[in-house]
Motif scaffolding. Structure first.
Motif, PDB file in Angstrom:
ATOM      1  N   HIS A 159     -11.832 -46.808  20.349  1.00 39.41           N
ATOM      2  CA  HIS A 159     -11.207 -47.795  19.471  1.00 39.41           C
ATOM      3  C   HIS A 159      -9.698 -47.796  19.684  1.00 39.41           C
ATOM      4  O   HIS A 159      -9.090 -48.829  19.896  1.00 39.41           O
ATOM      5  CB  HIS A 159     -11.558 -47.481  18.016  1.00 39.41           C
ATOM      6  N   SER A 169      -9.486 -42.834  17.910  1.00 37.81           N
ATOM      7  CA  SER A 169     -10.567 -43.407  17.122  1.00 37.81           C
ATOM      8  C   SER A 169     -11.640 -43.919  18.064  1.00 37.81           C
ATOM      9  O   SER A 169     -11.337 -44.445  19.138  1.00 37.81           O
ATOM     10  CB  SER A 169     -10.038 -44.551  16.246  1.00 37.81           C
ATOM     11  N   ILE A 226     -16.028 -45.497  18.169  1.00 37.60           N
ATOM     12  CA  ILE A 226     -17.102 -46.143  17.422  1.00 37.60           C
ATOM     13  C   ILE A 226     -18.430 -45.934  18.142  1.00 37.60           C
ATOM     14  O   ILE A 226     -18.497 -46.033  19.375  1.00 37.60           O
ATOM     15  CB  ILE A 226     -16.831 -47.656  17.279  1.00 37.60           C
ATOM     16  N   GLN A 285     -17.456 -45.149  12.712  1.00 37.48           N
ATOM     17  CA  GLN A 285     -16.134 -45.081  13.343  1.00 37.48           C
ATOM     18  C   GLN A 285     -15.467 -43.803  12.876  1.00 37.48           C
ATOM     19  O   GLN A 285     -15.334 -43.557  11.676  1.00 37.48           O
ATOM     20  CB  GLN A 285     -15.274 -46.279  12.956  1.00 37.48           C
ATOM     21  N   SER A 327     -11.977 -41.567  13.148  1.00 33.60           N
ATOM     22  CA  SER A 327     -10.566 -41.587  13.530  1.00 33.60           C
ATOM     23  C   SER A 327      -9.956 -40.240  13.174  1.00 33.60           C
ATOM     24  O   SER A 327     -10.143 -39.742  12.057  1.00 33.60           O
ATOM     25  CB  SER A 327      -9.822 -42.702  12.796  1.00 33.60           C
ATOM     26  N   ARG A 374     -15.779 -43.262   9.019  1.00 33.96           N
ATOM     27  CA  ARG A 374     -16.169 -44.497   8.330  1.00 33.96           C
ATOM     28  C   ARG A 374     -17.586 -44.891   8.742  1.00 33.96           C
ATOM     29  O   ARG A 374     -17.899 -44.950   9.933  1.00 33.96           O
ATOM     30  CB  ARG A 374     -15.170 -45.598   8.689  1.00 33.96           C
ATOM     31  N   GLU A 376     -10.120 -49.533   1.845  1.00 36.46           N
ATOM     32  CA  GLU A 376     -10.937 -49.569   3.059  1.00 36.46           C
ATOM     33  C   GLU A 376     -11.557 -50.942   3.187  1.00 36.46           C
ATOM     34  O   GLU A 376     -12.176 -51.457   2.252  1.00 36.46           O
ATOM     35  CB  GLU A 376     -12.035 -48.508   2.977  1.00 36.46           C
ATOM     36  N   GLY A 423      -8.492 -52.168   7.795  1.00 39.73           N
ATOM     37  CA  GLY A 423      -8.034 -50.801   7.931  1.00 39.73           C
ATOM     38  C   GLY A 423      -8.469 -49.918   6.790  1.00 39.73           C
ATOM     39  O   GLY A 423      -9.091 -50.362   5.819  1.00 39.73           O
ATOM     40  N   THR A 424      -8.147 -48.644   6.941  1.00 39.55           N
ATOM     41  CA  THR A 424      -8.417 -47.626   5.919  1.00 39.55           C
ATOM     42  C   THR A 424      -7.110 -46.928   5.593  1.00 39.55           C
ATOM     43  O   THR A 424      -6.361 -46.546   6.501  1.00 39.55           O
ATOM     44  CB  THR A 424      -9.442 -46.590   6.429  1.00 39.55           C
ATOM     45  N   ASN A 454      -8.905 -50.698  11.502  1.00 38.48           N
ATOM     46  CA  ASN A 454     -10.327 -50.890  11.767  1.00 38.48           C
ATOM     47  C   ASN A 454     -10.584 -52.148  12.575  1.00 38.48           C
ATOM     48  O   ASN A 454     -11.739 -52.486  12.848  1.00 38.48           O
ATOM     49  CB  ASN A 454     -11.110 -50.963  10.451  1.00 38.48           C
TER      50      ASN A 454
END
Length: 717
Positions: free
Chosen positions: A477, A490, A492, A503, A505, A524, A666, A670-671, A689
């Motif tokens: 990612h 990151s 996935i 995902q 990170s 995530r 989230e 993004g988070t 994200n």
């Protein structure tokens, strides 16, 4: 004299002789080898077993030690010109030549076919390779009758076994295949059999694609040099690669083997070296021993040859200084001199790297973040998301893959903090299932719960189906390492569980308030359906404290019935909500992992060893964060802190600074997470994200009535 030894010319040997009395890596290596050979000659002498024994038993080890000592003694003969070494090699090769034609095939209990000396032709390949190198060193001293006997009774029958009897295995693209082609090619050069050399180089069909050394170099490795089976089997492949390549360079320099395929030999060597933990051990990805390190013979050879053939860089000098060894060869001499004359040698570091997986680099890979502090202590975090480390299309032996997508390992202060179990095998220990892979390798070690990654509904990724797993791989990612104060990776994976996308990170944040960089882990999970999510962390050490209550069972029971859970004793459990802290002590360091539990959940303490009647598994601890839901984020932060020394009764900083971690926001953009400390500090981090192509755009995430903005893949807010 037109005939020269395969790997060391007479003139080169004379130069190496000058090192015999020097206090250098090469000089010490020569004296060590002389003592080793003398001790073997004095204690064993000439012994060639003619009876079959246990796989990995006495006979196996005697044949193995014979070829090892022959190889060492041969180079010592060239360097010292002491006929004692020559006479030993000639006598033992002659004895093998007399008995080999009459030996019966062993019985193989493995997928690899049997040889006459060993239970696997793999070991027979290794024997012939080293014996051929030794033969080339004494060739000029042999009579015509001796050469004929050794060639016709020993080497040619062995070549026939490999390229005819078991020809179906000769062209497999696999580490076993590398040993086969290297053995036949090196033996062919030694006895003047160019036809066999050509088969070794170009395959049995001589087409350069269906088999042979060049096809191996074309197909085994990703563009970044990574080998699908992982570092353990990768380092095993380096020996045949370099021994054959060096022989080719000397016998057929027009092939320019070291330049072949964009210098793939260099690329793949660096790929192994660059995965090493700071203590030199290699990550246990797929079936892997926890004890294999850069001190392995293949890596030592690669370090020396890369220094001579490719580039004389400081990292290779640091590697050799760590190994405290070099190959007994002209390349080793060059590296030994460099180590001796270097003004200051720092611990080796290959820096933060991403290595792609797959023949075209299209099947995920492994990312490694490294941070070195002012004390030259290295923190290293590894995130694994490549292809499954098996391929049933090639060969049944190529079955070393683990089900561990998005696995994480962490290393600092001299040891692995969050670890991978590695393989389940007692190598060459006959009473332990014949020294082969134990049944628990499949029932525990390969299972997802044996790794530091999320398990869904207590099931193993890809239904523990090799063919299915081979169709799946992760995707990078982002990988951002320009700012050494804040590095991130990151990746996935999709549909490793039906309908579930994950995902993970990881950030390594060097913040002044903390003793060591924080390792921030944001996992995530997206799903339309409700699931139970387990995130295990396998550690070493003793639990020191938690910030939640837990209970200890009066009677131990397994965590589950299958998928590896049957091998985990439940040793404790506690309900948590909001945030949960688990702290432990290992060696002289304290570690605290603080994780989110926004909807309430459990922390389960476990220990490996349930349903293990033969005591095959190591009794190591773990704890599992358990949450239920559909979409979910596990956010955790690992803090290294304090000091403990039992001998002087000293303990300092036993409590870390991190008190709480929370997911503030989230969504698909993004988070955002927030870390609070006992000192009142608040740190917020944002992770993108969005798809890779959109990460250069500015993102805005509403959270707690505030708006956080950042550019790029991640940021400290």
């Amino acid at each position: 004299m037109s005939y020269q030894p395969l790997l060391l010319s007479f003139d080169e040997a004379a130069v190496l002789a000058e090192e015999l009395e020097k206090n250098s890596l090469l000089g010490r290596g020569l004296r060590r080898d002389m003592a080793k050979v003398k001790a073997y000659m004095d204690s064993i002498g000439i012994e060639v077993p003619t009876k079959q024994g246990e796989a990995g038993g006495y006979e196996h080890n005697r044949h193995k030690q014979n070829y090892i000592i022959m190889d060492i003694a041969a180079r010592l003969f060239l360097i010292t010109k002491n006929d004692m070494y020559r006479d030993y090699i000639v006598t033992i090769l002659t004895k093998y030549a007399h008995v080999y034609p009459e030996l019966e095939d062993n019985t193989s209990r493995d997928s690899n076919p049997p040889g006459k000396l060993f239970h696997q032709t793999l070991n027979e390949n290794m024997w012939m390779l080293y014996a051929s190198c030794a033969y080339s060193c004494v060739y000029h001293t042999l009579t015509d009758d001796e050469r004929t006997l050794i060639t016709e009774n020993l080497f040619k029958p062995m070549i026939h076994m490999f390229v005819v009897t078991y020809g179906k295995d000769f062209d497999i693209v696999h580490n076993h295949g590398l040993w086969a082609v290297a053995a036949v090619g090196i033996c062919g050069y030694a006895i003047g059999d160019q036809e066999s050399v050509d088969k070794a180089l170009y395959g049995l069909k001589l087409d350069r694609t269906s088999g042979g050394f060049l096809a191996q170099l074309d197909n085994l490795f990703s563009p970044d040099g990574y080998y699908m089976e992982g570092p353990y089997y990768h380092r095993f492949s380096l020996r045949p690669i370099f021994l054959f390549a060096e022989t080719i360079e000397r016998r057929q320099p027009e092939l320019k083997i070291y330049e072949y395929n964009n210098s793939v030999i260099k690329t793949t060597s660096y790929a192994v070296m660059a995965t090493a933990f700071p203590d030199g051990s290699l990550p246990a990805l797929n079936d892997s021993s926890k004890t294999i390190s850069i001190n392995d013979e293949g890596v030592i050879i690669a370090t020396s040859v890369c220094f001579q053939r490719y580039e004389q860089n400081d990292t290779l000098i640091s590697m050799a200084n760590h190994q405290q060894d070099v190959w007994i060869h002209t390349s080793g001499a060059a590296l030994s001199t460099a180590v001796s004359t270097a003004k200051k040698i720092k611990p080796f570091s290959w820096g933060s790297i991403f290595l792609s997986d797959g023949p075209k680099g299209e099947k995920g890979g492994v990312s490694i973040l490294r941070h070195r502090d002012s004390e030259e202590d290295d923190t290293m975090v590894l995130l694994w998301f490549g292809q499954h480390g098996s391929d049933h299309q090639y060969h049944s032996a190529l079955d070393h893959g683990h089900y561990d997508g998005l696995h994480m390992s962490v290393f600092n202060r001299g040891h692995e903090v969050l670890q991978d179990y590695g393989f389940g095998r007692w190598v060459n220990v006959e009473p332990k299932f014949g020294g082969r892979y134990i049944p628990e390798n499949k029932t525990y070690c390969k299972q997802t719960v044996a790794h530091n990654t999320v398990v869904v509904d207590q099931k193993t990724q890809n239904k523990f189906n090799t063919a299915l797993a081979e169709t799946k791989f992760g995707q990078k990612h982002f990988f951002e390492v320009e700012d050494t104060k804040l590095q991130g990776v990151s990746a996935i994976i999709e549909d490793y569980y039906d309908g579930v996308t994950m995902q993970r990170s990881i950030l390594v944040a060097d913040i002044e308030e903390f003793e060591k960089p924080l390792v921030i882990d944001v996992y995530r999970i997206l799903s339309d359906e409700e699931h139970e999510y387990d995130l295990p962390f396998h550690f070493k050490g003793q639990i020191i404290r938690t910030d939640f209550d837990y209970s200890i069972p009066a009677k131990l029971s397994p965590l589950g019935a299958d998928n590896g859970y049957q091998h985990l004793w439940k040793t404790g459990e506690g309900k948590v909500e909001g945030s949960a802290l688990v702290s432990w002590l290992h060696d002289s360091s304290y570690y605290s992992l603080v994780s989110t539990a926004p909807k309430g959940g459990e922390v389960i303490f476990a220990r490996i060893g349930a349903n293990d009647p033969d005591f095959n598994l190591r009794a190591e601890p773990a704890f599992i964060l358990r949450q239920s839901g559909s979409n979910h984020v596990f956010a955790s932060v690992l803090e290294t802190h304090g000091y403990f020394n039992e001998s002087i009764e000293a303990s300092d900083g036993a409590r870390g600074l991190v008190s709480e971690i929370e997911v503030l926001a989230e969504n698909a953009d993004g988070t955002v997470i927030e870390i609070k400390t006992v000192t009142g500090s608040v740190y917020r981090f944002g992770i993108s994200n969005r798809s890779t192509g959109e990460q250069s755009n500015e993102h805005t995430i509403p959270a707690s009535h505030e708006v956080f903005s950042w550019k790029g893949a991640f940021s400290e807010l």
